[in-house]
Motif scaffolding. Structure first.
Motif, PDB file in Angstrom:
ATOM      1  N   SER A   1      -7.128  -9.530 -15.007  1.00  0.00           N
ATOM      2  CA  SER A   1      -7.161  -8.803 -13.727  1.00  0.00           C
ATOM      3  C   SER A   1      -5.772  -8.482 -13.181  1.00  0.00           C
ATOM      4  CB  SER A   1      -7.958  -9.582 -12.659  1.00  0.00           C
ATOM      5  OG  SER A   1      -9.282  -9.816 -13.091  1.00  0.00           O
ATOM      6  N   PHE A   2      -4.747  -8.625 -14.003  1.00  0.00           N
ATOM      7  CA  PHE A   2      -3.378  -8.268 -13.625  1.00  0.00           C
ATOM      8  C   PHE A   2      -2.816  -7.260 -14.629  1.00  0.00           C
ATOM      9  CE2 PHE A   2      -3.844 -12.201 -11.368  1.00  0.00           C
ATOM     10  CZ  PHE A   2      -2.952 -12.165 -10.314  1.00  0.00           C
ATOM     11  N   GLU A   3      -1.904  -6.430 -14.177  1.00  0.00           N
ATOM     12  CA  GLU A   3      -1.158  -5.578 -15.082  1.00  0.00           C
ATOM     13  C   GLU A   3      -0.088  -6.428 -15.771  1.00  0.00           C
ATOM     14  OE1 GLU A   3       0.404  -2.159 -13.092  1.00  0.00           O
ATOM     15  OE2 GLU A   3      -1.477  -1.758 -12.035  1.00  0.00           O
TER      16      GLU A   3
ATOM     17  N   VAL B   1       3.055 -11.118 -15.706  1.00  0.00           N
ATOM     18  CA  VAL B   1       2.189 -10.133 -15.055  1.00  0.00           C
ATOM     19  C   VAL B   1       2.853  -9.588 -13.793  1.00  0.00           C
ATOM     20  CG1 VAL B   1       0.078 -11.144 -15.967  1.00  0.00           C
ATOM     21  CG2 VAL B   1       0.944 -11.917 -13.750  1.00  0.00           C
ATOM     22  N   ASP B   2       2.371  -8.431 -13.368  1.00  0.00           N
ATOM     23  CA  ASP B   2       2.933  -7.731 -12.218  1.00  0.00           C
ATOM     24  C   ASP B   2       2.130  -8.076 -10.962  1.00  0.00           C
ATOM     25  OD1 ASP B   2       4.171  -6.059 -10.459  1.00  0.00           O
ATOM     26  OD2 ASP B   2       3.615  -4.192 -11.463  1.00  0.00           O
TER      27      ASP B   2
ATOM     28  N   PRO C   1       1.053  -4.879  -7.327  1.00  0.00           N
ATOM     29  CA  PRO C   1      -0.214  -4.261  -6.910  1.00  0.00           C
ATOM     30  C   PRO C   1      -1.106  -5.210  -6.112  1.00  0.00           C
ATOM     31  CG  PRO C   1       0.264  -3.730  -9.194  1.00  0.00           C
ATOM     32  CD  PRO C   1       1.240  -4.787  -8.787  1.00  0.00           C
TER      33      PRO C   1
ATOM     34  N   ASP D   1     -10.890  -0.830  -7.887  1.00  0.00           N
ATOM     35  CA  ASP D   1     -10.028  -1.886  -7.370  1.00  0.00           C
ATOM     36  C   ASP D   1     -10.383  -2.232  -5.932  1.00  0.00           C
ATOM     37  OD1 ASP D   1      -7.904  -3.659  -7.931  1.00  0.00           O
ATOM     38  OD2 ASP D   1      -6.522  -2.432  -6.756  1.00  0.00           O
TER      39      ASP D   1
END
Length: 320
Positions: free
Chosen positions: A96-98, A105-106, A109, A168
């Motif tokens: 569920s993360f970029e 992970v980013d 967002p 999202d």
């Protein structure tokens, strides 16, 4: 010598993805973070992950192993090997993360998403800048557990709703926790603004699978918090949405009969027209399989009066 096989999902930050395998000598007392550090320092300096405090405070070292999310610094390797019953571990970045690179992970967002619930204290006029806000011990304990959140992302990685959502819109469990924390804060001027924000972002989608609760390294009861947020939105008059109508249908069925009437439940939730349009094909298949009988009228369960006494007892406590 016992070795641990670590298969790691790698990503170069652009387009290339591959699985790298490392065999790490087992040592008693290792944590998952020890394993990651060993890979980085002794096997492959190009391998990338995040960590900082090593004391379950910063939340930066969360990862997925064999599909389960863990806070690496807090989790003993032996516990994972025993629970998974294998010496082969597959490391992945949080779901569920970029992904930025390897296990990194980013969060940007997610933080942008968190702004929807206004995660800050908008103080009431009960205090002054000079005197501050005096909060009772009882009021403090209402937000104490929620304030333990370290934003590790383990709950988001474990959330079945986020995993299955095509958009999202649904808020991550840690965001709902943050909303709960400010709604319950006795110093908040307008808790309704936080409540309306979560209601407008699919509050009722949570399916109470409890994965966020069982995985939370701080043992925050996120599911109970979400249930409380739902109750508070209904108390402020938001009772016409699908989630609230579904809850009232459950409530009334159990109070009246002690069991659900599954044939009428969709109509009470979605209305007759929508149910006929969307649910009839499924209902026909269930009837064909003998799963439901629309002509069967549920009878009161034995001891229904005791059930109603429980309702009356709870209602009295709410009023008091």
């Amino acid at each position: 010598m016992r070795t641990i096989t670590c298969r790691v999902q790698r990503y170069d930050g652009k387009s290339k993805r591959w699985i790298e395998e490392y065999k790490i000598p087992y040592e008693k007392g290792m944590t998952l973070l020890t394993v990651l550090t060993t890979i980085k320092e002794e096997y492959d300096q190009s391998f990338t992950y995040t960590s900082a405090c090593r004391a379950a405070i910063c939340g930066s070292c969360a990862v997925q192993i064999n599909g389960q999310a863990f806070l690496a610094c807090k989790t003993p390797l032996d516990d994972v090997l025993e629970a998974l019953m294998t010496d082969t571990l597959f490391f992945e970045p949080l779901a569920s993360f970029e992904v930025i690179r390897d296990l990194v992970v980013d969060w940007e967002p997610k933080f942008e998403k968190m702004k929807k619930i206004k995660p800050w204290l908008n103080p009431s006029s009960d205090g002054s800048r000079e005197e501050g806000f005096i909060q009772s011990e009882r009021d403090f304990h209402k937000i104490n557990a929620a304030s333990d959140c370290i934003l590790c992302g383990v709950c988001s990685s474990s959330c079945s709703v986020l995993e299955s959502s095509s958009d999202d819109s649904y808020l991550d469990p840690f965001i709902l926790n943050k909303a709960f924390r400010f709604v319950m804060d006795s110093r908040t001027a307008n808790p309704e603004e936080h409540l309306r924000a979560v209601l407008d972002n699919d509050l009722w989608k949570c399916v109470h699978c409890m994965e966020c609760v069982t995985k939370c390294p701080k043992e925050i009861d996120l599911t109970s918090e979400i249930a409380s947020l739902r109750s508070m939105t209904m108390e402020m008059g938001e009772t016409k949405n699908l989630g609230a109508r579904h809850a009232y249908a459950f409530y009334n069925d159990i109070k009246n009969k002690g069991r659900l009437n599954e044939a009428t439940l969709p109509m009470k939730t979605e209305g007759v027209f929508t149910t006929m349009k969307k649910r009839v094909p499924l209902a026909m298949r269930m009837m064909a399989k003998g799963k439901i009988n629309p002509l069967e009228i549920p009878k009161e369960v034995e001891g229904i009066e005791d059930v109603r006494k429980i309702y009356a007892y709870v209602q009295q406590g709410v009023q008091e």
